[in-house]
Design a protein around this motif. Structure first.
Motif, PDB file in Angstrom:
ATOM      1  N   VAL A 101       0.843  -1.204   0.000  1.00  0.00           N
ATOM      2  CA  VAL A 101       0.000   0.000   0.000  1.00  0.00           C
ATOM      3  C   VAL A 101       0.873   1.247   0.000  1.00  0.00           C
ATOM      4  O   VAL A 101       0.671   2.186  -0.781  1.00  0.00           O
ATOM      5  N   GLU A 102       1.849   1.283   0.886  1.00  0.00           N
ATOM      6  CA  GLU A 102       2.735   2.442   0.983  1.00  0.00           C
ATOM      7  C   GLU A 102       3.484   2.678  -0.328  1.00  0.00           C
ATOM      8  O   GLU A 102       3.604   3.823  -0.804  1.00  0.00           O
ATOM      9  N   GLU A 103       3.963   1.614  -0.935  1.00  0.00           N
ATOM     10  CA  GLU A 103       4.719   1.750  -2.182  1.00  0.00           C
ATOM     11  C   GLU A 103       3.817   2.194  -3.330  1.00  0.00           C
ATOM     12  O   GLU A 103       4.257   2.949  -4.211  1.00  0.00           O
ATOM     13  N   ASN A 104       2.573   1.733  -3.349  1.00  0.00           N
ATOM     14  CA  ASN A 104       1.633   2.183  -4.379  1.00  0.00           C
ATOM     15  C   ASN A 104       1.367   3.677  -4.272  1.00  0.00           C
ATOM     16  O   ASN A 104       1.346   4.387  -5.286  1.00  0.00           O
ATOM     17  N   VAL A 105       1.160   4.160  -3.048  1.00  0.00           N
ATOM     18  CA  VAL A 105       0.902   5.591  -2.861  1.00  0.00           C
ATOM     19  C   VAL A 105       2.132   6.415  -3.241  1.00  0.00           C
ATOM     20  O   VAL A 105       2.027   7.511  -3.811  1.00  0.00           O
ATOM     21  N   ALA A 106       3.317   5.881  -2.952  1.00  0.00           N
ATOM     22  CA  ALA A 106       4.559   6.605  -3.233  1.00  0.00           C
ATOM     23  C   ALA A 106       4.947   6.603  -4.708  1.00  0.00           C
ATOM     24  O   ALA A 106       5.771   7.430  -5.138  1.00  0.00           O
ATOM     25  N   VAL A 120       3.814  10.690   1.780  1.00  0.00           N
ATOM     26  CA  VAL A 120       3.119   9.405   1.846  1.00  0.00           C
ATOM     27  C   VAL A 120       2.600   9.148   3.249  1.00  0.00           C
ATOM     28  O   VAL A 120       1.457   8.691   3.427  1.00  0.00           O
ATOM     29  N   ALA A 121       3.388   9.433   4.262  1.00  0.00           N
ATOM     30  CA  ALA A 121       2.928   9.248   5.640  1.00  0.00           C
ATOM     31  C   ALA A 121       1.699  10.097   5.926  1.00  0.00           C
ATOM     32  O   ALA A 121       0.752   9.646   6.589  1.00  0.00           O
ATOM     33  N   ASP A 122       1.696  11.321   5.410  1.00  0.00           N
ATOM     34  CA  ASP A 122       0.540  12.202   5.605  1.00  0.00           C
ATOM     35  C   ASP A 122      -0.700  11.645   4.912  1.00  0.00           C
ATOM     36  O   ASP A 122      -1.798  11.628   5.492  1.00  0.00           O
ATOM     37  N   LEU A 123      -0.551  11.182   3.684  1.00  0.00           N
ATOM     38  CA  LEU A 123      -1.692  10.624   2.952  1.00  0.00           C
ATOM     39  C   LEU A 123      -2.226   9.366   3.630  1.00  0.00           C
ATOM     40  O   LEU A 123      -3.450   9.197   3.765  1.00  0.00           O
ATOM     41  N   LEU A 124      -1.341   8.490   4.068  1.00  0.00           N
ATOM     42  CA  LEU A 124      -1.785   7.266   4.732  1.00  0.00           C
ATOM     43  C   LEU A 124      -2.529   7.586   6.017  1.00  0.00           C
ATOM     44  O   LEU A 124      -3.546   6.943   6.332  1.00  0.00           O
ATOM     45  N   ALA A 125      -2.067   8.575   6.753  1.00  0.00           N
ATOM     46  CA  ALA A 125      -2.749   8.958   7.990  1.00  0.00           C
ATOM     47  C   ALA A 125      -4.108   9.585   7.695  1.00  0.00           C
ATOM     48  O   ALA A 125      -5.115   9.256   8.336  1.00  0.00           O
ATOM     49  N   THR A 126      -4.151  10.477   6.725  1.00  0.00           N
ATOM     50  CA  THR A 126      -5.405  11.174   6.404  1.00  0.00           C
ATOM     51  C   THR A 126      -6.488  10.200   5.977  1.00  0.00           C
ATOM     52  O   THR A 126      -7.656  10.342   6.374  1.00  0.00           O
ATOM     53  N   PHE A 127      -6.116   9.208   5.199  1.00  0.00           N
ATOM     54  CA  PHE A 127      -7.106   8.271   4.664  1.00  0.00           C
ATOM     55  C   PHE A 127      -7.209   6.982   5.489  1.00  0.00           C
ATOM     56  O   PHE A 127      -7.761   5.991   5.026  1.00  0.00           O
ATOM     57  N   GLN A 128      -6.660   7.028   6.700  1.00  0.00           N
ATOM     58  CA  GLN A 128      -6.759   5.911   7.647  1.00  0.00           C
ATOM     59  C   GLN A 128      -6.252   4.605   7.033  1.00  0.00           C
ATOM     60  O   GLN A 128      -6.882   3.550   7.146  1.00  0.00           O
ATOM     61  N   ALA A 130      -2.712   3.863   7.406  1.00  0.00           N
ATOM     62  CA  ALA A 130      -1.386   3.603   7.967  1.00  0.00           C
ATOM     63  C   ALA A 130      -1.245   2.161   8.442  1.00  0.00           C
ATOM     64  O   ALA A 130      -0.195   1.541   8.271  1.00  0.00           O
ATOM     65  N   ARG A 131      -2.320   1.608   9.002  1.00  0.00           N
ATOM     66  CA  ARG A 131      -2.245   0.231   9.509  1.00  0.00           C
ATOM     67  C   ARG A 131      -2.124  -0.786   8.381  1.00  0.00           C
ATOM     68  O   ARG A 131      -1.788  -1.958   8.616  1.00  0.00           O
ATOM     69  N   LEU A 132      -2.400  -0.343   7.162  1.00  0.00           N
ATOM     70  CA  LEU A 132      -2.333  -1.244   6.006  1.00  0.00           C
ATOM     71  C   LEU A 132      -1.072  -1.023   5.181  1.00  0.00           C
ATOM     72  O   LEU A 132      -0.911  -1.636   4.118  1.00  0.00           O
ATOM     73  N   ALA A 133      -0.167  -0.185   5.660  1.00  0.00           N
ATOM     74  CA  ALA A 133       0.951   0.291   4.841  1.00  0.00           C
ATOM     75  C   ALA A 133       1.787  -0.831   4.244  1.00  0.00           C
ATOM     76  O   ALA A 133       2.257  -0.726   3.101  1.00  0.00           O
ATOM     77  N   THR A 134       1.994  -1.910   4.995  1.00  0.00           N
ATOM     78  CA  THR A 134       2.872  -2.979   4.519  1.00  0.00           C
ATOM     79  C   THR A 134       2.125  -4.114   3.824  1.00  0.00           C
ATOM     80  O   THR A 134       2.745  -5.091   3.380  1.00  0.00           O
ATOM     81  N   ARG A 135       0.812  -3.985   3.714  1.00  0.00           N
ATOM     82  CA  ARG A 135       0.039  -5.029   3.029  1.00  0.00           C
ATOM     83  C   ARG A 135       0.034  -4.775   1.530  1.00  0.00           C
ATOM     84  O   ARG A 135       0.251  -3.665   1.062  1.00  0.00           O
ATOM     85  N   ARG A 136      -0.280  -5.838   0.801  1.00  0.00           N
ATOM     86  CA  ARG A 136      -0.403  -5.731  -0.644  1.00  0.00           C
ATOM     87  C   ARG A 136      -1.885  -5.690  -1.036  1.00  0.00           C
ATOM     88  O   ARG A 136      -2.743  -6.060  -0.240  1.00  0.00           O
TER      89      ARG A 136
END
Length: 221
Positions: A101-106, A120-128, A130-136
């Protein structure tokens, strides 16, 4: 009044001499404005968004984004417009399965050779997310994946997001979550929004509504 972020004038489109898919379409989209384009399948909604975003060119007419006329630009220049000024969200999320997820956003930031960590950290936090960042993508729900797609579309700070049937594959809860994400795109990231849909549940956020039918665009009161 601020100049439109997107301005389309007298757009016509036909393919291989067939009947016109778009017929003289005019559209202005103001900064942070939400525009909904309703219409049945085959009415020309995807064609309209493709032309507005520089993925296709009109047979006649012009499109201006951020004051720059794009309709006759070379592909290299259009690619820069798509990377920096326009964010796309499609019916299916179009995430890359091998990336997290994190790599897709980046990804858009990396393509633009811009620093990605803070954004990317800001976007992941805003859209809730962050807990999924390392999932595919295959490890999250369809609704979550579509929220990732919205976050990715905002990565480079585009002037406008173009969304083509973004809720077609979602249930009611997923639709509500994606619509909330679009509202955040406008209020927190100051992007304008054009959503093409045939879903009557796509509504709200003070949007200006239009109907596209038989290639003609008319405003809905």
């Amino acid at each position: 009044m601020a100049d439109p972020v997107v301005r389309a004038r007298d757009l016509w489109k036909s393919y291989d001499g067939r009947a016109d898919i778009l017929r003289g379409v005019d559209l202005d989209v103001a900064p942070t404005e939400a525009v909904l384009v309703f219409g049945p399948n085959g009415s020309g909604k995807t064609t309209l968004l493709s032309i507005l975003g520089g993925l296709d060119v009109p047979s006649r007419g012009s499109v201006t984004i951020g004051g720059r006329e794009i309709s006759r630009l070379k592909e290299s220049a259009l690619a820069k417009i798509r990377l920096h000024d326009v964010g796309f969200v499609f019916q299916t999320h179009n995430l890359i399965d091998d990336l997290t997820v994190e790599e897709n956003v980046a990804l858009p930031l990396r393509l633009a050779r811009r620093p990605s960590d803070v954004r990317v950290a800001d976007l992941l936090a805003t859209f809730q997310l962050a807990r999924l960042a390392t999932r595919r993508p295959k490890e999250i729900s369809v609704g979550e994946a579509q929220r990732v797609a919205v976050a990715r579309a905002l990565a480079n700070g585009p002037k406008v997001i173009l969304a083509d049937e973004p809720t077609a594959a979602l249930d009611a809860n997923g639709t509500a979550a994606v619509l909330d994400a679009f509202q955040l795109a406008r209020t927190s990231y100051h992007a304008a929004l054009v959503v093409a849909t045939h879903d009557p549940d796509v509504k709200g956020f003070g949007a200006t509504s239009y109907r596209l039918d038989a290639g003609s665009l008319t405003r809905v009161p």
